[in-house]
Each structure stands twice: as C-alpha cells, then as structure tokens.
Design a protein around this motif. Structure first.
Motif, PDB file in Angstrom:
ATOM      1  N   GLU A 129      21.481  -7.165  -6.205  1.00 30.32           N
ATOM      2  CA  GLU A 129      22.107  -6.075  -5.238  1.00 30.32           C
ATOM      3  C   GLU A 129      20.939  -5.455  -4.650  1.00 30.32           C
ATOM      4  OE1 GLU A 129      25.235  -5.900  -4.235  1.00 30.32           O
ATOM      5  OE2 GLU A 129      25.642  -7.805  -5.320  1.00 30.32           O
ATOM      6  N   PRO A 130      20.812  -5.164  -3.429  1.00 31.72           N
ATOM      7  CA  PRO A 130      20.109  -4.124  -2.638  1.00 31.72           C
ATOM      8  C   PRO A 130      19.875  -2.913  -3.364  1.00 31.72           C
ATOM      9  CG  PRO A 130      21.477  -5.477  -1.245  1.00 31.72           C
ATOM     10  CD  PRO A 130      21.985  -5.516  -2.379  1.00 31.72           C
ATOM     11  N   PRO A 131      18.892  -2.143  -3.465  1.00 33.78           N
ATOM     12  CA  PRO A 131      18.599  -0.940  -4.076  1.00 33.78           C
ATOM     13  C   PRO A 131      19.467   0.355  -3.394  1.00 33.78           C
ATOM     14  CG  PRO A 131      16.650  -1.499  -2.704  1.00 33.78           C
ATOM     15  CD  PRO A 131      17.581  -2.755  -3.110  1.00 33.78           C
ATOM     16  N   ALA A 132      19.915   1.097  -4.107  1.00 39.83           N
ATOM     17  CA  ALA A 132      20.549   2.329  -3.447  1.00 39.83           C
ATOM     18  C   ALA A 132      19.733   3.113  -2.347  1.00 39.83           C
ATOM     19  CB  ALA A 132      21.175   3.025  -4.609  1.00 39.83           C
ATOM     20  N   ASP A 133      18.539   3.144  -3.075  1.00 39.85           N
ATOM     21  CA  ASP A 133      17.404   3.868  -2.022  1.00 39.85           C
ATOM     22  C   ASP A 133      16.313   3.129  -1.851  1.00 39.85           C
ATOM     23  OD1 ASP A 133      15.948   5.334  -0.588  1.00 39.85           O
ATOM     24  OD2 ASP A 133      15.953   7.029  -2.147  1.00 39.85           O
ATOM     25  N   PRO A 134      15.990   2.211  -0.989  1.00 33.07           N
ATOM     26  CA  PRO A 134      14.869   1.386  -0.685  1.00 33.07           C
ATOM     27  C   PRO A 134      13.591   2.147  -0.862  1.00 33.07           C
ATOM     28  CG  PRO A 134      15.950   1.265   1.082  1.00 33.07           C
ATOM     29  CD  PRO A 134      16.947   1.836  -0.003  1.00 33.07           C
ATOM     30  N   LYS A 135      13.704   3.466  -0.223  1.00 32.36           N
ATOM     31  CA  LYS A 135      12.609   4.351  -0.183  1.00 32.36           C
ATOM     32  C   LYS A 135      12.053   5.137  -1.105  1.00 32.36           C
ATOM     33  CE  LYS A 135      13.074   4.505   5.057  1.00 32.36           C
ATOM     34  NZ  LYS A 135      13.181   5.270   6.159  1.00 32.36           N
ATOM     35  N   ALA A 136      12.612   4.723  -2.548  1.00 30.77           N
ATOM     36  CA  ALA A 136      12.423   5.518  -3.749  1.00 30.77           C
ATOM     37  C   ALA A 136      11.245   5.130  -4.128  1.00 30.77           C
ATOM     38  CB  ALA A 136      13.608   5.199  -4.574  1.00 30.77           C
ATOM     39  N   ALA A 137      10.652   4.329  -3.897  1.00 27.78           N
ATOM     40  CA  ALA A 137       9.149   3.844  -4.153  1.00 27.78           C
ATOM     41  C   ALA A 137       8.426   3.894  -2.986  1.00 27.78           C
ATOM     42  CB  ALA A 137       9.025   2.619  -4.808  1.00 27.78           C
ATOM     43  N   TYR A 138       7.312   4.795  -2.791  1.00 29.42           N
ATOM     44  CA  TYR A 138       6.520   5.081  -1.781  1.00 29.42           C
ATOM     45  C   TYR A 138       5.633   4.011  -1.398  1.00 29.42           C
ATOM     46  CZ  TYR A 138       8.628   9.727  -2.803  1.00 29.42           C
ATOM     47  OH  TYR A 138       9.531  10.617  -3.359  1.00 29.42           O
TER      48      TYR A 138
ATOM     49  N   THR B 226       0.852  -1.356  -0.048  1.00 33.36           N
ATOM     50  CA  THR B 226       0.173  -0.045  -0.161  1.00 33.36           C
ATOM     51  C   THR B 226       0.923   1.356  -0.218  1.00 33.36           C
ATOM     52  OG1 THR B 226      -1.966   1.009   0.979  1.00 33.36           O
ATOM     53  CG2 THR B 226      -0.361   0.317   2.502  1.00 33.36           C
ATOM     54  N   PRO B 227       0.518   2.132  -0.590  1.00 33.54           N
ATOM     55  CA  PRO B 227       1.312   3.517  -0.809  1.00 33.54           C
ATOM     56  C   PRO B 227       1.284   4.119   0.672  1.00 33.54           C
ATOM     57  CG  PRO B 227      -0.707   3.944  -1.684  1.00 33.54           C
ATOM     58  CD  PRO B 227      -0.819   2.514  -1.441  1.00 33.54           C
ATOM     59  N   THR B 228       2.475   4.962   0.976  1.00 32.16           N
ATOM     60  CA  THR B 228       2.702   5.439   2.287  1.00 32.16           C
ATOM     61  C   THR B 228       3.006   6.903   2.053  1.00 32.16           C
ATOM     62  OG1 THR B 228       3.726   5.443   4.223  1.00 32.16           O
ATOM     63  CG2 THR B 228       4.906   4.689   2.336  1.00 32.16           C
ATOM     64  N   GLN B 229       2.693   7.696   3.177  1.00 32.30           N
ATOM     65  CA  GLN B 229       3.308   8.788   3.051  1.00 32.30           C
ATOM     66  C   GLN B 229       4.669   9.298   3.956  1.00 32.30           C
ATOM     67  OE1 GLN B 229       0.788   7.636   4.921  1.00 32.30           O
ATOM     68  NE2 GLN B 229      -0.180   9.189   6.289  1.00 32.30           N
ATOM     69  N   ASP B 230       5.188   8.116   4.366  1.00 31.46           N
ATOM     70  CA  ASP B 230       6.301   7.850   5.392  1.00 31.46           C
ATOM     71  C   ASP B 230       7.490   8.552   4.708  1.00 31.46           C
ATOM     72  OD1 ASP B 230       4.588   6.975   7.363  1.00 31.46           O
ATOM     73  OD2 ASP B 230       5.399   4.982   7.457  1.00 31.46           O
ATOM     74  N   PHE B 231       7.626   8.481   3.454  1.00 26.67           N
ATOM     75  CA  PHE B 231       8.881   8.551   2.891  1.00 26.67           C
ATOM     76  C   PHE B 231       9.115   9.956   2.207  1.00 26.67           C
ATOM     77  CE2 PHE B 231       8.639   3.946   1.470  1.00 26.67           C
ATOM     78  CZ  PHE B 231       8.805   3.353   2.833  1.00 26.67           C
TER      79      PHE B 231
END
Length: 285
Positions: free
Chosen positions: A267-276, A210-215
């Motif tokens: 490889e793990p993403p450089a920024d895992p929070k790039a998708a909200y 589910t989308p989030t406003q956290d990021f």
C-alpha cells in the motif's frame, strides 16, 4: 597499495574495533564520517563516539531520522530490483557504497538474476576494511571494490578493477544513494554526475537519492547546521536541483519523488514526505 587485508580484521557484525587500531591506518576516528553516522542509524556497529554524537545531534532536529535512513535504504532495494527486472540491467556501479549492510546491491540483483556484476566504490578507509564482505557473491556473479573518489570520474573509469569487471559497451546501473549530499555546490556535483552519465552506454540507468529541505526546511536546516559544526559536508537539495542530475535522460515513472512514494511495495504510504529524501531513476535512450 593499501588493501582490506591490512586493516583490523573486523566483520560488519562484530563490535567496533578500538579507535587506536584504526588510527594506525590513517582513519580519523575523532571526526564524524557520513558512512559511519549512517551505519549508526541503521543499527550497525562500525562507528565511533563522534559518529554517534553527530547521529544523535541530527536526531534531536529530526527524531525520525533513523526511520528515514531505513526508507532510503529500502528505496535502493526497490530501485535495484526494478532495474534488474524491468530494464535487464546485469551490471551495477555503486558509488558511495558505505559500510556493508545486508542486503547489499549484489545480493538484491542476484535474487533477480544470478550472474550480475557489481563494482562498489567508496573513499572511506573503513569501507575499504570491510570490502571483503562485499566480495562474497554467487559462483556465477562477480563483485569488486574500488577505493576511489566519485569526484574524479576519469580516474574511476580508467581503473583496471572496473574495466575488468564491467563491460562498458553494455548497459550499467549507476547507483548514487545518499552520496551527492556530500558534494558542495561549488564543487559542481551536476557536472560530475554528467561526466559519469556520459561515460555510460545507451540503455544504462541512474538511480539516486538525496536529502531535501523541501518537506521541512526548518528541521533540515538544523541538520545541515549540525553537520557543519561537526566538520561534515551535508547539502540538502530542492526538487529542481535533483531533476538536474538526470538531465538528458528519461525519468522512469513516477519521476523524481519522495523515496517513500517511489514504487512502494504494498500500500502507498500515508505520508510519502515523512522521509526527507528525493529519489528517482532514469534511463539513457
């Protein structure tokens, strides 16, 4: 009863039919619909001007939203493979199916274990029109589509199409990918998900996003506002809100996580929070 054969004969790779063709079957082509907006972001063709306008308005607030939609879809693929490979799930209930976009749930599951059974559920007439595309499976497998509302779990689990396809005495993989955002808090999405979970036997699994406003609270706030202005419900939820959906079930590592960071391929993403989006998988013990 309306069936997919009653609708314009259109496949998921064809150009979208004229709106007037769909309006004859009660499809509102003047208001954006989440499934069609998502289809637009994924590069599909089953969308109309209001859907594209909504998609573009959201892109203005979040320019990378198309990549986020693809990341969400990729999470679904990884989750289905994980459930099939690691938990032996051989039957899936996919709620909020959306317009078919290959690979679909049954294609992913069959790549791991032929003989999988899948029930797709949505309440959008256009998804119903595409249902025949979801029925194509290997000879050993079985798929079906139910035109229903996930907010009515009692009706859903009493549907003969579901009970004749899934054995509810055996574990089921319940998928709720980017669908709970469409249920407002006052409609108690947590209670409705709990009713769905309670109907499933021990060993069943739940995978959801589910989308989030956290990021990025400001950008996601603009997205929610744009959706409301277009007459569409879109409720982003916090980490704690999402954890509640799994209440009483055992979360699979890494727990509730950004979809990009949940068991990534390679490889793990450089920024895992790039998708909200938050995503997670849990099992009923």
């Amino acid at each position: 009863m309306t069936t997919s054969q009653d609708f314009p004969q259109q496949g998921p790779q064809d150009d979208a039919a004229e709106p007037s063709q769909w309006e004859r079957f009660g499809v509102d082509t003047t208001t954006p619909h989440s499934a069609r907006v998502y289809d637009y972001w994924l590069g599909g063709k089953t969308n109309f001007p209001p859907d594209r306008a909504m998609g573009q308005a959201i892109e203005e607030a979040v320019p990378s939203v198309k990549e986020m939609a693809k990341a969400n879809r990729a999470f679904q693929g990884r989750a289905v493979r994980h459930l099939a490979q690691e938990h032996g799930i051989r039957q899936f209930l996919d709620l909020g199916t959306g317009i078919p976009t290959s690979p679909n749930t049954h294609e992913i599951a069959e790549s791991v274990s032929p003989g999988t059974r899948v029930v797709y559920v949505d309440n959008d007439p256009i998804v119903l029109a595409h249902a025949r595309a979801l029925m194509v499976s290997s000879p050993a497998s079985r798929t079906t589509y139910i035109h229903a509302d996930l907010r009515k779990p009692e009706e859903l689990f009493a549907d003969p199409a579901l009970t004749s396809t899934l054995d509810l005495d055996k574990p089921v993989g319940l998928l709720m990918i980017a669908v709970l955002m469409l249920i407002a808090d006052e409609d108690d999405p947590w209670g409705r998900v709990a009713a769905l979970r309670d109907a499933l036997p021990v060993g069943s699994c739940l995978a959801l996003t589910t989308p989030t406003q956290d990021f990025d609270p400001e950008a996601v706030g603009k997205v929610a506002e744009a959706a409301r202005a277009g007459g569409m419900t879109l409720v982003p939820r916090t980490y704690d809100d999402v954890v509640r959906f799994f209440d009483g079930w055992e979360l699979v590592e890494p727990g509730v996580a950004p979809v990009l960071g949940w068991r990534p391929d390679g490889e793990p993403p450089a920024d895992p929070k790039a998708a909200y989006y938050w995503g997670g998988v849990a099992i009923k013990r």
